[in-house]
Design a protein around this motif. Structure first.
Motif, PDB file in Angstrom:
ATOM      1  N   TYR A 105      -7.845   4.286  17.232  1.00 48.29           N
ATOM      2  CA  TYR A 105      -6.604   4.635  17.534  1.00 48.29           C
ATOM      3  C   TYR A 105      -5.739   3.324  18.338  1.00 48.29           C
ATOM      4  O   TYR A 105      -4.771   3.181  18.142  1.00 48.29           O
ATOM      5  N   MET A 106      -6.585   2.765  18.751  1.00 49.19           N
ATOM      6  CA  MET A 106      -6.111   1.294  19.445  1.00 49.19           C
ATOM      7  C   MET A 106      -5.988   0.216  18.575  1.00 49.19           C
ATOM      8  O   MET A 106      -5.180  -0.705  18.865  1.00 49.19           O
ATOM      9  N   MET A 107      -6.461   0.378  17.251  1.00 49.58           N
ATOM     10  CA  MET A 107      -6.652  -0.969  16.429  1.00 49.58           C
ATOM     11  C   MET A 107      -5.150  -1.493  16.229  1.00 49.58           C
ATOM     12  O   MET A 107      -4.918  -2.845  16.100  1.00 49.58           O
ATOM     13  N   THR A 108      -4.205  -0.716  15.978  1.00 53.13           N
ATOM     14  CA  THR A 108      -2.959  -1.088  15.367  1.00 53.13           C
ATOM     15  C   THR A 108      -2.167  -2.279  16.655  1.00 53.13           C
ATOM     16  O   THR A 108      -1.920  -3.182  16.437  1.00 53.13           O
ATOM     17  N   PRO A 109      -2.025  -1.510  17.790  1.00 54.31           N
ATOM     18  CA  PRO A 109      -1.510  -2.347  18.928  1.00 54.31           C
ATOM     19  C   PRO A 109      -2.234  -3.300  19.209  1.00 54.31           C
ATOM     20  O   PRO A 109      -1.787  -4.587  19.654  1.00 54.31           O
ATOM     21  N   LEU A 110      -3.886  -3.512  18.902  1.00 47.57           N
ATOM     22  CA  LEU A 110      -4.589  -4.330  19.235  1.00 47.57           C
ATOM     23  C   LEU A 110      -4.153  -5.500  18.136  1.00 47.57           C
ATOM     24  O   LEU A 110      -4.495  -6.989  18.793  1.00 47.57           O
ATOM     25  N   LEU A 111      -4.139  -5.270  17.160  1.00 45.34           N
ATOM     26  CA  LEU A 111      -3.872  -6.328  16.015  1.00 45.34           C
ATOM     27  C   LEU A 111      -2.352  -7.063  16.396  1.00 45.34           C
ATOM     28  O   LEU A 111      -2.400  -8.109  16.097  1.00 45.34           O
ATOM     29  N   ILE A 112      -1.361  -6.232  16.782  1.00 44.84           N
ATOM     30  CA  ILE A 112      -0.184  -6.846  16.920  1.00 44.84           C
ATOM     31  C   ILE A 112      -0.386  -7.670  18.297  1.00 44.84           C
ATOM     32  O   ILE A 112       0.209  -8.836  18.077  1.00 44.84           O
ATOM     33  N   LEU A 113      -0.981  -7.437  19.389  1.00 42.81           N
ATOM     34  CA  LEU A 113      -1.052  -8.223  20.382  1.00 42.81           C
ATOM     35  C   LEU A 113      -1.948  -9.530  20.255  1.00 42.81           C
ATOM     36  O   LEU A 113      -1.745 -10.499  20.566  1.00 42.81           O
ATOM     37  N   GLY A 114      -2.855  -9.083  19.320  1.00 45.70           N
ATOM     38  CA  GLY A 114      -3.866 -10.308  18.769  1.00 45.70           C
ATOM     39  C   GLY A 114      -3.066 -11.395  17.824  1.00 45.70           C
ATOM     40  O   GLY A 114      -3.724 -12.529  17.680  1.00 45.70           O
ATOM     41  N   ILE A 115      -2.072 -11.181  17.628  1.00 43.22           N
ATOM     42  CA  ILE A 115      -1.147 -12.049  16.923  1.00 43.22           C
ATOM     43  C   ILE A 115      -0.148 -12.708  17.563  1.00 43.22           C
ATOM     44  O   ILE A 115       0.213 -14.016  17.689  1.00 43.22           O
ATOM     45  N   VAL A 116       0.547 -12.201  18.312  1.00 43.62           N
ATOM     46  CA  VAL A 116       1.347 -12.496  19.381  1.00 43.62           C
ATOM     47  C   VAL A 116       0.821 -13.611  20.562  1.00 43.62           C
ATOM     48  O   VAL A 116       1.314 -14.387  20.802  1.00 43.62           O
ATOM     49  N   LEU A 117      -0.019 -13.027  21.164  1.00 42.38           N
ATOM     50  CA  LEU A 117      -0.648 -13.663  22.214  1.00 42.38           C
ATOM     51  C   LEU A 117      -1.098 -15.380  21.781  1.00 42.38           C
ATOM     52  O   LEU A 117      -0.866 -16.007  22.673  1.00 42.38           O
ATOM     53  N   PRO A 118      -1.983 -15.513  20.683  1.00 44.74           N
ATOM     54  CA  PRO A 118      -2.280 -16.737  20.614  1.00 44.74           C
ATOM     55  C   PRO A 118      -0.970 -17.680  20.288  1.00 44.74           C
ATOM     56  O   PRO A 118      -1.087 -18.907  20.512  1.00 44.74           O
ATOM     57  N   SER A 119       0.193 -16.973  19.811  1.00 36.91           N
ATOM     58  CA  SER A 119       1.377 -18.051  19.256  1.00 36.91           C
ATOM     59  C   SER A 119       1.768 -18.383  20.680  1.00 36.91           C
ATOM     60  O   SER A 119       2.318 -19.581  20.774  1.00 36.91           O
ATOM     61  N   LEU A 120       1.669 -17.717  21.868  1.00 38.38           N
ATOM     62  CA  LEU A 120       2.220 -18.186  23.084  1.00 38.38           C
ATOM     63  C   LEU A 120       1.365 -19.117  23.820  1.00 38.38           C
ATOM     64  O   LEU A 120       1.740 -20.062  24.123  1.00 38.38           O
ATOM     65  N   HIS A 121      -0.054 -18.910  24.047  1.00 39.13           N
ATOM     66  CA  HIS A 121      -0.670 -19.923  24.467  1.00 39.13           C
ATOM     67  C   HIS A 121      -1.134 -21.135  23.830  1.00 39.13           C
ATOM     68  O   HIS A 121      -1.020 -22.108  24.271  1.00 39.13           O
TER      69      HIS A 121
END
Length: 388
Positions: free
Chosen positions: A163-179
């Motif tokens: 159930y968590m995989m979709t939001p995890l994938l979204i965060l997993g793409i956004v966060l690296p671009s930030l740091h």
């Protein structure tokens, strides 16, 4: 909760890696007891050395295959890249863990490592980098849980992770671009210290963009090494397709870099014959232009050796760039000198040895590499067999 038997083949190479890890662990213990000065050659002039310059900045960049592959596979829906998605996730996860360990080692008062979790420095770039890296590593651990529970049967947790995989994938793409970009932002304030060939207001863009095109190259190199170690057929069609993405992103990187140098009026500094200019030219010619040309020539990019060689140049080139930013570009302004101590080298080698051992163990016990779908007669020849 149960799973199949665990296995880990012992070879002379792995024994050597284990010895290096044990040596590094002893050196780390000594560092925690007696401080940074006892094991490093860091100083007030050079507060960031091998652990930050290579293990953190380069480690984070080399781990970029995770978020770039996730973007291509799960957002752009390029399912042909699915065979390398899990290996990219694993490499990225281990790379980020190594980066966190190196950051922990480099904290002067390491026992205060918990403070950023509770004392919020909103205006600090390092604060944002710390939180993004920590959160992204946590997300990667959760994403890997979906693979972990395929073997270690725990249906309830696996269902929750599903159930968590979709939001995890979204965060997993956004966060690296930030740091990734924020790591470059650290050097914007060094306008009077970082050599003009590398300093730029666009350095956050250069950091995140290079980390993104490094991803496919790193996946190609890692996938080829894994195929050779385990006697498998490499995913050459996938690697060939990924070269197009890398090539066009590198072309954009080079064009923006040249426009930026010209706009700031420092383009001529690349040809003044100084040590810095020579290092910059090597970076641009050998590690940017040469891979672009290799990717562009059909007779090279359709061959395994050509794809791997060009990808290896890209990987080395990004490391070379980060080293130029951290050391070459700062040397003239900060004064003094710095060369890593034997203990700094030992700890770094030990950490990357631990990464290799963890990768080998996980690959041998979990479904990471794609299932073989080809007959033995279609296997690509590597020459002499190698077993890690």
């Amino acid at each position: 909760m149960y799973g199949r038997n665990w296995s880990f083949r012992i070879t002379w190479f792995r024994i050597l890696l284990i010895i290096l890890v044990l040596g590094a662990a002893a050196a780390c213990l000594y560092r925690f007891i007696f401080g940074l000065g006892a094991v490093t050659n860091l100083s007030d002039q050079w507060p960031w050395g091998l652990w930050i310059g290579f293990d953190l900045l380069c480690g984070i960049a080399l781990a970029g295959g995770g978020f770039s592959t996730a973007l291509v596979v799960h957002v752009l829906h390029r399912d042909k890249y699915l065979p390398i998605a899990r290996a990219a996730l694993l490499t990225s996860l281990l790379g980020y863990i190594i980066s966190l360990v190196s950051l922990f080692l480099d904290i002067g008062r390491w026992f205060n490592f918990w403070r950023p979790f509770f004392y919020w420095g909103f205006h600090s770039v390092l604060f944002e980098v710390f939180w993004c890296i920590s959160l992204y590593t946590t997300i990667q651990v959760l994403e890997f849980g979906d693979i972990f529970f395929e073997k270690v049967k725990f249906p309830a947790l696996k269902k929750i992770l599903g159930y968590m995989m979709t939001p995890l994938l979204i965060l997993g793409i956004v966060l690296p671009s930030l740091h990734q970009s924020s790591l470059g932002s650290l050097y914007i304030v060094a306008i009077d210290k970082l050599y003009p060939l590398w300093w730029s207001m666009l350095i956050p863009f250069f950091f995140v963009w290079s980390a993104f095109f490094l991803g496919p190259a790193m996946v190609t190199v890692e996938g080829t090494l894994a195929s050779r170690a385990y006697g498998r057929q490499p995913e050459l069609p996938v690697f060939q397709s990924m070269t197009k993405l890398t090539m066009w992103m590198m072309i954009i990187y080079f064009i923006v870099k040249m426009i930026d140098l010209n706009y700031r009026g420092v383009f001529g500094m690349a040809f003044n014959g100084s040590y810095e200019s020579n290092m910059f030219l090597i970076e641009m010619i050998v590690f940017v232009l040469l891979p672009i040309f290799m990717y562009a020539i059909p007779s090279i990019r359709t061959k395994l050796w050509g794809v791997v060689t060009a990808s290896l140049l890209v990987v080395v080139g990004v490391v070379f760039n980060r080293m130029n930013v951290v050391f070459t570009g700062m040397a003239k302004s900060v004064g003094g000198s710095y060369f890593p101590s034997i203990w700094e080298f030992l700890i770094t080698i030990g950490m990357w040895s631990a990464l290799a051992l963890a990768y080998l163990f996980i690959v041998e016990n979990f479904s990471i590499l794609p299932k073989e779908e080809h007959t033995h007669s279609t296997h690509t020849s590597y020459g002499p067999s190698f077993h890690a």
